[in-house]
Design an enzyme around this catalytic site. Structure first.
Site, PDB file in Angstrom:
ATOM      1  N   GLY A   1       0.816  -1.068   0.021  1.00  0.00           N
ATOM      2  CA  GLY A   1       0.027   0.164  -0.021  1.00  0.00           C
ATOM      3  C   GLY A   1       0.937   1.358   0.075  1.00  0.00           C
ATOM      4  O   GLY A   1       2.036   1.284  -0.475  1.00  0.00           O
TER       5      GLY A   1
ATOM      6  N   GLU B   1       5.438  -3.333   0.922  1.00  0.00           N
ATOM      7  CA  GLU B   1       5.781  -2.918  -0.404  1.00  0.00           C
ATOM      8  C   GLU B   1       5.033  -1.629  -0.730  1.00  0.00           C
ATOM      9  O   GLU B   1       3.717  -1.733  -0.453  1.00  0.00           O
ATOM     10  CB  GLU B   1       5.220  -3.969  -1.275  1.00  0.00           C
ATOM     11  CG  GLU B   1       6.293  -5.211  -1.525  1.00  0.00           C
ATOM     12  CD  GLU B   1       7.570  -4.485  -2.085  1.00  0.00           C
ATOM     13  OE1 GLU B   1       7.574  -3.620  -2.716  1.00  0.00           O
ATOM     14  OE2 GLU B   1       8.593  -5.407  -1.813  1.00  0.00           O
TER      15      GLU B   1
ATOM     16  N   CYS C   1       1.820   0.989  -9.002  1.00  0.00           N
ATOM     17  CA  CYS C   1       3.081   1.256  -8.109  1.00  0.00           C
ATOM     18  C   CYS C   1       4.529   1.497  -9.014  1.00  0.00           C
ATOM     19  O   CYS C   1       5.202   2.347  -8.717  1.00  0.00           O
ATOM     20  CB  CYS C   1       3.444   0.340  -6.994  1.00  0.00           C
ATOM     21  SG  CYS C   1       3.213  -1.214  -7.444  1.00  0.00           S
TER      22      CYS C   1
ATOM     23  N   GLU D   1       4.282  10.737  -4.853  1.00  0.00           N
ATOM     24  CA  GLU D   1       3.503   9.861  -5.803  1.00  0.00           C
ATOM     25  C   GLU D   1       2.020  10.554  -6.126  1.00  0.00           C
ATOM     26  O   GLU D   1       1.282  10.886  -5.133  1.00  0.00           O
ATOM     27  CB  GLU D   1       3.481   8.523  -5.030  1.00  0.00           C
ATOM     28  CG  GLU D   1       2.848   7.506  -6.217  1.00  0.00           C
ATOM     29  CD  GLU D   1       2.607   5.948  -5.291  1.00  0.00           C
ATOM     30  OE1 GLU D   1       2.014   5.930  -4.216  1.00  0.00           O
ATOM     31  OE2 GLU D   1       2.873   4.871  -5.929  1.00  0.00           O
TER      32      GLU D   1
END
Ligand code: NAP
Length: 482
Positions: free
Chosen positions: A229, A251, A285, A383
């Site tokens: 996440g 991750e 991601c 991000e």
């Protein structure tokens, strides 16, 4: 007549528990379409699931690898046989296009099959002792009961790549899928249940992260936590697990660079960037969010990429011809639009990026390209997790590598070049867990390790044979014949 909306409960100790509190799972392509009501459990459900898993652990950890193989193989077969139907559900709940959703479902089936095989290949080490007449063996044992916490953007593949190795290596598991996309996790739970998974070996507890996720991470009966996440949630979970001495892997996000050098083939670079930045609505991601482009090719690259980006068809994930589905929900869309505004305030030239109407009420956004940016801007540090990418102009390969590495993240990185020398240098020196040459930064195989460095990942790698590191612990055994 209106269709009845189905209600989906948790799987705890081999029993389906009807949902007392439930949340509507809404299709982001059409908010009038309610996929179902899915349980929104409280911490007591986690207590029950952990108790069931602990009860099941002794027997499951001692089962023959053949039993574990057969279970996982059957689940893989079932998912692959239903990939069109499950893919449709995935596209409806998450919003990626139907071909992408079927592709992800196929991957989940393949992951189960891969770890079915791995259950038969759990290897140890036999070594000579430094002392006479003694044998030393290093053997792998399951960690115990593992808590699995997953995000919404790969709602079937990520649960699969955590559940399959957990069970293959003899652990019992409690899965909390993302609250936005519980449908695919429920399908995996059904497949496991129907394939004869013993009671308590796998448990599904749907609900909010702050309630169910928190209860899993802090529970005494959970030995290890595998989380995928955001960086913020991952950092909190890693800290808590450290304090409670639980094994943990997190991750997290990325700000993945894609370098395009002057000697790149535009027929390779433009599709790679278009795919890496915008497919799956940029909600990966591994998305290419920083396009680092050398001066000599910059104008031709930008002209072609922006033309092709603006031609991408945004629409209902299930419609044939849709290339970019909706953003997952209103909150993510608002955050993406904020970043488009931030790009303008940072003096980037913005192409696209507006909210647009779709065929039905939903969360549609035109893909965005930010031009004239530098690597210090917020749009290049944080991000975004939407269909937005920046172009950063550089003068040479050395500068491109330095910009690529100038980030707190380190998940995936790519380079488009026809020079073996530049490709080799980049492969060796880029600070990322995965590196791509003349390929998009997103799009990976299921049988090799997946993960990053720096702020993107913490703990052992996921997937492929490397998953054994997280889901087992080693015991060093000495024996003398006496
Ligand atoms: P998120 O908000 O961090 O949520 C991830 C999961 O954690 C969800 O199930 C969430 O539950 C749960 N959670 C939230 N707060 C928690 C808490 N306090 N304790 C325990 N669990 C908690 O991330 P997301 O928005 O779902 O996913 C997007 C992020 O995932 C992006 O940053 C993306 O880069 C990253 N990602 C990384 C990888 C990788 O392998 N590196 C792969 C895919 C995605 P709720 O659903 O209730 O919020």
């Amino acid at each position: 007549m209106k269709d009845t909306i189905l209600s989906f409960g948790n799987l705890i100790g081999g029993q389906w528990i009807p949902a007392e509190d439930a949340r509507a799972n809404v299709n982001p392509s059409d908010t009038n379409d309610i996929i179902g009501h899915y349980a929104s459990a409280d911490a007591s459900a986690v207590d029950a699931a952990v108790a069931a898993a602990r009860d099941a652990f002794e027997a499951w950890s001692q089962t023959s690898p053949q039993v574990r193989h057969d279970l996982l193989d059957a689940v893989g077969t079932s998912i692959l046989a239903r990939k069109e139907e499950i893919g449709r559900l995935l596209a409806r709940e998450e919003g990626k296009t139907l071909p992408e959703a079927i592709g992800e479902t196929t991957r989940a089936g393949q992951v189960f099959k891969f770890f079915a095989g791995e259950a038969l290949r759990i290897a140890g080490d036999a070594q000579a002792s430094t002392r006479p007449d003694i044998d030393v063996e290093v053997i792998r044992e399951p960690v115990g009961v593992v808590g699995l916490i997953t995000p919404w953007n790969f709602p079937i593949a990520i649960p699969a790549w955590k559940i399959a190795p957990a069970l293959a290596y003899g652990n019992c598991a409690v899965l909390k899928p993302a609250d936005l996309t519980p449908g695919c996790a429920h399908v995996i739970a059904e497949a496991l249940h129907e394939a004869g998974c013993p009671s308590g070996v796998f448990n599904l507890v749907m609900g909010r992260g702050s309630v169910v996720g928190e209860a899993i991470v802090t529970h005494d009966g959970i030995d290890a936590v595998s989380f995928t996440g955001s960086a913020a949630t991952g950092a909190r979970i890693a800290e808590t697990c450290g304090r409670l001495r639980k094994k943990v892997q997190t991750e997290m996000g990325g700000k993945n660079p894609m370098v395009v050098l002057d000697d790149a083939d535009l027929d390779i670079a433009v599709p790679a960037c278009l795919n890496g930045a915008y497919f799956s609505t940029g909600q990966r991601c591994t998305a290419s969010s920083r396009l680092i482009v050398q001066s000599g090719i910059h104008d031709a690259f930008v002209e072609r990429l922006s033309r092709e980006m603006q031609a991408l068809k945004v629409g209902d994930a299930l419609d044939a011809g849709t290339q970019i589905g909706p953003v997952v929900d209103e909150r993510q869309l608002a955050s993406n639009l904020d970043y488009v505004a931030i790009a303008r305030s940072e003096a980037a030239e913005v192409i696209g990026g507006d909210r647009i109407d779709g065929p039905a009420p939903g969360f549609f956004q035109a893909p965005a390209l930010f031009l004239g940016t530098d690597n210090g801007m917020r749009i290049n540090r944080e991000e975004i997790f939407g269909p937005c990418a920046s172009v950063i102009r550089v003068t040479n390969a050395e500068e491109a590598l330095a910009v690529a590495n100038d980030t707190e993240f380190g998940l995936s990185a790519g380079i488009c070049t026809s020079s073996l020398k530049h490709a080799r240098t980049f492969r060796r020196r880029v600070e990322a867990g995965m590196v791509m040459v003349n390929l998009p930064t997103a799009g990976v195989d299921y049988h090799v390790p997946f993960g990053g460095r720096k702020g993107s990942s913490y703990g052992a790698r996921e997937q492929g044979r490397y998953a054994v590191e997280f889901y087992t612990t080693v015991k060093t055994s000495y024996i003398s014949a006496g």
